[in-house]
Design a protein around this motif. Structure first.
Motif: not given
Length: 347
Positions: A336-347
């Motif tokens: 599971v590539p990290a980029a597929d597993a999360y996003t950052d809504l604070t940015k």
């Protein structure tokens, strides 16, 4: 020092049990009476006036206090959100209701969401709430164990081969070059407190904001030892949603973070009022001893929210390290590539 059976039997601490554990703040009856909502069909926030269901992954507990406060004090409402808090049942799958569309958001470990994604669940973590990973090695205060290296030839106990406790064991072994040939590992169910107090194990892996507090509250002096000196390659508890739901509700979720940020601040400033609010969900807090224990748990839990960046921010480096660590240690069904597993809504 012996720990009462009542305290021990309630010290259930895998991530699945984290928010029910440690201090036994509710029972099966309270679960039936106090769950803040039942499964409902997930709806688009934009189409349903901000209606969102948040899955809280175990029975009502003080560790969910920011959610109770945000609803009670109207912080969700002020952001234009109509939030239902839904507690999971004891036998319910961690991500099952999210996958089925009965929840919009789940409150779960980043590592557990990554593992779920590897098993085919389309879950994306969009905010890390516990900026400090909540699991540590717990030893008696007078123990000669000062670092994980001191475990050689000794025994460590943890619930089983799953969840944050197990992930921490694997990370600790990798960091210190240890294996089960060097350390005797006992999978003891949710009896860490009993095993440690009875000296059946030399150390346990447990949660700093509940296991350690439970032992201390019961009268045993303990210390926590960092499992990895430079930080665990694991992401703590956060908020996750299915990717399609996240696309639809992205702005609503930002507003949810704003409301929860206010709630965490309120928890820090008004702990006694927070206990009163939580008591509506956890009637056992009427007991003075449990109330005092809950106050200690609340304080330790709030420490986990501390962040150097925006509330709920993500650490790209930790996500990347976790992806590699979990894959290299056989903790994922597929990469599971990290980029597929999360996003950052604070940015």
């Amino acid at each position: 020092m012996a720990i009462s059976h009542h305290i021990v039997s309630q010290s259930f601490l895998s991530r699945r049990r984290l928010l029910a554990g440690g201090l036994a703040l509710t029972g099966a009856g309270a679960l039936a009476a106090c769950s803040s909502g039942t499964a409902s069909r997930a709806a688009s926030a934009s189409a349903a006036g901000g209606a969102l269901t948040i899955g809280l992954t175990y029975t009502p507990n003080i560790q969910f206090a920011p959610f109770y406060v945000a609803k009670e004090k109207g912080y969700f409402t002020r952001e234009g959100l109509n939030v239902t808090l839904r507690h999971h049942g004891a036998q319910e799958s961690l991500l099952g209701a999210l996958e089925a569309g009965h929840e919009d958001v789940v409150f779960a470990g980043g590592d557990e969401m990554m593992r779920g994604r590897s098993n085919g669940v389309d879950v994306v973590d969009w905010a890390t709430m516990y900026q400090k990973y909540p699991v540590a090695l717990i030893v008696p205060e007078d123990s000669p164990i000062r670092t994980p290296a001191d475990l050689r030839g000794r025994t460590v106990g943890l619930p089983g081969q799953q969840g944050e406790n197990y992930f921490t064991l694997r990370a600790m072994f990798k960091a210190y070059g240890l294996s089960e040939k060097d350390v005797k590992v006992q999978y003891i169910g949710y009896t860490q407190s009993a095993a440690l107090s009875a000296k059946r194990v030399d150390a346990v892996i447990g949660f700093t904001n509940s296991d350690a507090v439970a032992l201390q509250t019961a009268g045993m002096k303990v210390r926590t030892v960092s499992p990895v000196a430079d930080g665990l390659p694991l992401v703590g508890v956060g908020l996750g949603s299915k990717s399609a739901n996240l696309r639809t509700n992205r702005q609503a979720y930002r507003k949810m973070l704003t409301a929860l940020d206010k709630a965490v601040a309120y928890c820090r400033e008004h702990p006694d009022d927070v206990l009163a609010i939580t008591r509506k969900h956890v009637p056992a807090l009427a007991n003075p001893q449990r109330r005092a224990a809950a106050k200690a748990t609340l304080a330790r839990t709030l420490e986990l929210y501390t962040a150097s960046g925006a509330f709920g921010s993500q650490n790209a480096g930790t996500w990347t390290a976790m992806s590699s660590f979990m894959q290299d240690n056989g903790l994922l069904s597929k990469p599971v590539p990290a980029a597929d597993a999360y996003t950052d809504l604070t940015k």
